[in-house]
Design a protein around this motif. Structure first.
Motif, PDB file in Angstrom:
ATOM      1  N   GLN A  73       0.829  -1.203   0.000  1.00  0.00           N
ATOM      2  CA  GLN A  73       0.000   0.000   0.000  1.00  0.00           C
ATOM      3  C   GLN A  73       0.868   1.260   0.000  1.00  0.00           C
ATOM      4  OE1 GLN A  73      -3.175  -0.086  -0.545  1.00  0.00           O
ATOM      5  NE2 GLN A  73      -3.250  -2.299  -0.443  1.00  0.00           N
ATOM      6  N   ALA A  74       2.044   1.157  -0.608  1.00  0.00           N
ATOM      7  CA  ALA A  74       2.944   2.298  -0.631  1.00  0.00           C
ATOM      8  C   ALA A  74       2.593   3.276  -1.745  1.00  0.00           C
ATOM      9  CB  ALA A  74       4.384   1.823  -0.792  1.00  0.00           C
ATOM     10  N   ALA A  75       1.887   2.812  -2.768  1.00  0.00           N
ATOM     11  CA  ALA A  75       1.486   3.713  -3.847  1.00  0.00           C
ATOM     12  C   ALA A  75       0.434   4.669  -3.318  1.00  0.00           C
ATOM     13  CB  ALA A  75       0.947   2.922  -5.025  1.00  0.00           C
ATOM     14  N   THR A  76       0.496   5.898  -3.769  1.00  0.00           N
ATOM     15  CA  THR A  76      -0.452   6.915  -3.340  1.00  0.00           C
ATOM     16  C   THR A  76      -1.330   7.292  -4.527  1.00  0.00           C
ATOM     17  OG1 THR A  76       1.205   7.784  -1.825  1.00  0.00           O
ATOM     18  CG2 THR A  76      -0.653   9.200  -2.315  1.00  0.00           C
ATOM     19  N   ASN A  77      -2.629   7.294  -4.310  1.00  0.00           N
ATOM     20  CA  ASN A  77      -3.570   7.670  -5.361  1.00  0.00           C
ATOM     21  C   ASN A  77      -4.154   9.032  -5.040  1.00  0.00           C
ATOM     22  OD1 ASN A  77      -3.373   5.239  -6.807  1.00  0.00           O
ATOM     23  ND2 ASN A  77      -4.753   4.260  -5.379  1.00  0.00           N
ATOM     24  N   TYR A  78      -4.300   9.841  -6.073  1.00  0.00           N
ATOM     25  CA  TYR A  78      -4.932  11.141  -5.939  1.00  0.00           C
ATOM     26  C   TYR A  78      -5.884  11.312  -7.108  1.00  0.00           C
ATOM     27  CZ  TYR A  78      -5.666  16.137  -5.943  1.00  0.00           C
ATOM     28  OH  TYR A  78      -6.260  17.376  -5.938  1.00  0.00           O
ATOM     29  N   CYS A  79      -7.165  11.510  -6.825  1.00  0.00           N
ATOM     30  CA  CYS A  79      -8.164  11.697  -7.874  1.00  0.00           C
ATOM     31  C   CYS A  79      -8.905  13.009  -7.656  1.00  0.00           C
ATOM     32  CB  CYS A  79      -9.180  10.558  -7.879  1.00  0.00           C
ATOM     33  SG  CYS A  79      -8.472   8.991  -8.378  1.00  0.00           S
ATOM     34  N   SER A  80      -9.113  13.740  -8.741  1.00  0.00           N
ATOM     35  CA  SER A  80      -9.830  15.001  -8.673  1.00  0.00           C
ATOM     36  C   SER A  80     -10.286  15.392 -10.070  1.00  0.00           C
ATOM     37  CB  SER A  80      -8.922  16.085  -8.096  1.00  0.00           C
ATOM     38  OG  SER A  80      -9.517  17.346  -8.213  1.00  0.00           O
ATOM     39  N   ASN A  81     -11.543  15.781 -10.189  1.00  0.00           N
ATOM     40  CA  ASN A  81     -12.075  16.348 -11.419  1.00  0.00           C
ATOM     41  C   ASN A  81     -11.848  15.459 -12.642  1.00  0.00           C
ATOM     42  OD1 ASN A  81     -13.416  18.242 -12.929  1.00  0.00           O
ATOM     43  ND2 ASN A  81     -11.632  19.555 -13.206  1.00  0.00           N
ATOM     44  N   GLY A  82     -12.083  14.145 -12.489  1.00  0.00           N
ATOM     45  CA  GLY A  82     -11.955  13.242 -13.617  1.00  0.00           C
ATOM     46  C   GLY A  82     -10.550  12.795 -13.934  1.00  0.00           C
ATOM     47  N   GLN A  83      -9.585  13.149 -13.111  1.00  0.00           N
ATOM     48  CA  GLN A  83      -8.200  12.761 -13.341  1.00  0.00           C
ATOM     49  C   GLN A  83      -7.676  12.039 -12.109  1.00  0.00           C
ATOM     50  OE1 GLN A  83      -5.561  15.722 -14.889  1.00  0.00           O
ATOM     51  NE2 GLN A  83      -3.804  14.857 -13.847  1.00  0.00           N
ATOM     52  N   CYS A  84      -7.048  10.887 -12.320  1.00  0.00           N
ATOM     53  CA  CYS A  84      -6.446  10.131 -11.225  1.00  0.00           C
ATOM     54  C   CYS A  84      -4.959   9.957 -11.503  1.00  0.00           C
ATOM     55  CB  CYS A  84      -7.098   8.762 -11.084  1.00  0.00           C
ATOM     56  SG  CYS A  84      -8.766   8.818 -10.434  1.00  0.00           S
ATOM     57  N   THR A  85      -4.171  10.095 -10.449  1.00  0.00           N
ATOM     58  CA  THR A  85      -2.734   9.898 -10.553  1.00  0.00           C
ATOM     59  C   THR A  85      -2.309   8.923  -9.463  1.00  0.00           C
ATOM     60  OG1 THR A  85      -2.447  12.140 -11.368  1.00  0.00           O
ATOM     61  CG2 THR A  85      -0.484  11.013 -10.578  1.00  0.00           C
TER      62      THR A  85
END
Length: 135
Positions: A52-64
């Motif tokens: 679970q070291a990967a970090t996800n960030y989602c906002s306004n239809g875009q996920c990184t």
């Protein structure tokens, strides 16, 4: 002296409109399919990380999805995360895509950066694999 007459053999105007419409629909469907694959791959990379070291960030239809240093090094050494989907053909396509990113990840590791995958629901927006300063 004989003359040579050059004529063009183009389709009548009535045939080109439906053909252009079919091409437009095909392009739209292809863009939607590719976008779906990218989003599924980005989300799966974040879900498949055992630590679970990967970090996800989602906002306004875009996920990184941001991979940490260890995950980036593992990817660059030819150990991409195992991704299994309910559709075997999709699993093969995603894993082939990850193997294609191994050499790109090596370049980011050589520069001392980590890897991030960005996916967007809009096909014209920025998406793909980028590097980010993690050390």
């Amino acid at each position: 002296m004989s003359t040579i007459e050059l004529t063009s053999h183009s389709a009548p105007a009535s045939d080109t409109a439906p053909r252009q419409s079919r091409i437009r629909v095909l392009r739209r469907r292809l863009a939607t399919f590719v976008t779906t694959l990218v989003i599924m791959a980005a989300v799966s990379v974040g879900v498949a990380a055992p630590s679970q070291a990967a970090t996800n960030y989602c906002s306004n239809g875009q996920c990184t999805t941001y991979l940490n240093w260890t995950e980036t090094v593992n990817l660059s050494n030819g150990r991409p995360p195992k991704i299994v989907t309910p559709v075997p053909q999709l699993t093969v396509a995603i894993n082939a895509g990850l193997w294609g990113h191994v050499l790109i990840a090596k370049g980011w590791v050589w520069r001392g950066n980590c890897v991030a995958f960005t996916a967007n629901v809009r096909p014209w927006a920025t998406q793909g694999m980028t590097g980010w300063r993690c050390r």
